[in-house]
Design a protein around this motif. Sequence first.
Motif, short mmCIF file in Angstrom:
data_model
loop_
_atom_site.label_atom_id
_atom_site.label_comp_id
_atom_site.label_asym_id
_atom_site.label_seq_id
_atom_site.Cartn_x
_atom_site.Cartn_y
_atom_site.Cartn_z
N VAL A 102 -11.42 17.39 5.54
CA VAL A 102 -12.87 17.12 5.60
C VAL A 102 -13.20 15.77 4.97
CG1 VAL A 102 -13.47 19.56 5.59
CG2 VAL A 102 -13.37 18.33 3.43
N ALA A 103 -12.38 15.29 4.03
CA ALA A 103 -12.69 14.03 3.36
C ALA A 103 -11.40 13.38 2.86
CB ALA A 103 -13.65 14.25 2.19
N LEU A 104 -11.47 12.06 2.70
CA LEU A 104 -10.36 11.31 2.14
C LEU A 104 -10.92 10.34 1.11
CD1 LEU A 104 -7.24 9.96 3.89
CD2 LEU A 104 -8.51 8.45 2.37
N GLN A 105 -10.36 10.42 -0.10
CA GLN A 105 -10.78 9.55 -1.20
C GLN A 105 -9.73 8.47 -1.43
OE1 GLN A 105 -13.59 9.37 -3.59
NE2 GLN A 105 -12.45 7.45 -3.64
N PRO A 106 -9.99 7.20 -1.05
CA PRO A 106 -9.03 6.12 -1.31
C PRO A 106 -9.09 5.71 -2.78
CG PRO A 106 -10.60 5.54 0.45
CD PRO A 106 -11.15 6.71 -0.29
N ARG A 120 -14.66 -6.40 0.10
CA ARG A 120 -13.45 -6.11 0.88
C ARG A 120 -13.21 -4.60 0.97
NH1 ARG A 120 -7.58 -6.88 -0.77
NH2 ARG A 120 -6.42 -6.84 1.19
N ALA A 121 -13.44 -3.89 -0.11
CA ALA A 121 -13.29 -2.44 -0.11
C ALA A 121 -14.32 -1.79 0.82
CB ALA A 121 -13.44 -1.89 -1.52
N ASP A 122 -15.55 -2.30 0.79
CA ASP A 122 -16.60 -1.75 1.66
C ASP A 122 -16.25 -1.95 3.13
OD1 ASP A 122 -18.03 -1.02 -0.58
OD2 ASP A 122 -19.31 -2.80 -0.55
N LYS A 123 -15.73 -3.12 3.48
CA LYS A 123 -15.37 -3.39 4.86
C LYS A 123 -14.22 -2.49 5.32
CE LYS A 123 -16.89 -8.21 5.20
NZ LYS A 123 -16.47 -9.62 5.38
N LYS A 124 -13.25 -2.29 4.44
CA LYS A 124 -12.14 -1.41 4.78
C LYS A 124 -12.61 0.03 4.97
CE LYS A 124 -8.10 -3.50 5.05
NZ LYS A 124 -7.25 -3.36 6.25
N ARG A 125 -13.52 0.47 4.11
CA ARG A 125 -14.04 1.83 4.26
C ARG A 125 -14.76 2.00 5.60
NH1 ARG A 125 -19.33 4.45 1.41
NH2 ARG A 125 -18.95 6.62 1.99
N VAL A 150 -13.96 3.43 -2.12
CA VAL A 150 -12.75 3.17 -2.90
C VAL A 150 -13.08 3.20 -4.39
CG1 VAL A 150 -10.94 1.48 -3.39
CG2 VAL A 150 -11.77 1.79 -1.04
N GLN A 151 -12.24 3.86 -5.18
CA GLN A 151 -12.39 3.91 -6.64
C GLN A 151 -11.03 3.70 -7.30
OE1 GLN A 151 -14.97 6.80 -8.65
NE2 GLN A 151 -15.25 7.83 -6.68
#
Length: 237
Positions: A102-106, A120-125, A150-151
């Motif tokens: 249901v979800a993936l947390q990078p 860059r993290a926002d674009k990848k997400r 991303v966290q």
Amino acid sequence: MPRFFVDIPLLQPGELVLPAGAARHVQVLRLQPGDALTLFDGSGPEWRAEVTAMGRSEVRVNLIDAEQPQRELARAVTLAVVMPANDRMDFLVEKATELGAVALQPLVGERSVLRLAGERADKKRTHWQGVAIAAAEQSGRTVPLRVEPVQTLPAWLAGLPAPADDEWRGLLSPRAAQPLAGLAPSRALFLSGPEGGLSDAEEAAARARGFVAITLGPRVLRADTAPLAVLSWLALS
């Protein structure tokens, strides 16, 4: 039958102007008025529809009726993954969607090769969410996997509440002795490390937040293989 995600609510039968993304797919396939297609908005139902008008800048469809298919796993599974390098995250997101997560947390950890932050993290997400939507269109899911922001691993662990009664937390570790066994809870959260695995300190921090260290067997699996092995097991158990 062509099947597309639309980023607007589908609420009732009737004519609808398709959003740009779905309209582009319809135009690429050269569908014509009268052709059938399936639409879904990520909320659960999927709609039987028919193209009514094709234009260069606008595609109209008629929503006919909705169904509520049951294609999700018996429990809600979230994968928290310290991101593997190169393009393996694309593969992981695609296959995790197909297998029912249901979800993936990078996450970014001590041994991360791929380190993302800020724009860059926002674009990848955004890119990975697109991968999940495409995989949902292909696999028949009506609720695409949700890719979280991303966290860093420490910040994410610090923000986790105590496990609820209906949640089980598993830490995928080649150093663990306990195998993955039958799961009763309705929700499961699995934490998996990058190339090189999690450090001893990271594993200790995860156990302090309620994670149980488990092994997937005597072989060392790649960072993008281990979480998918868990999903495959749960999908068939």
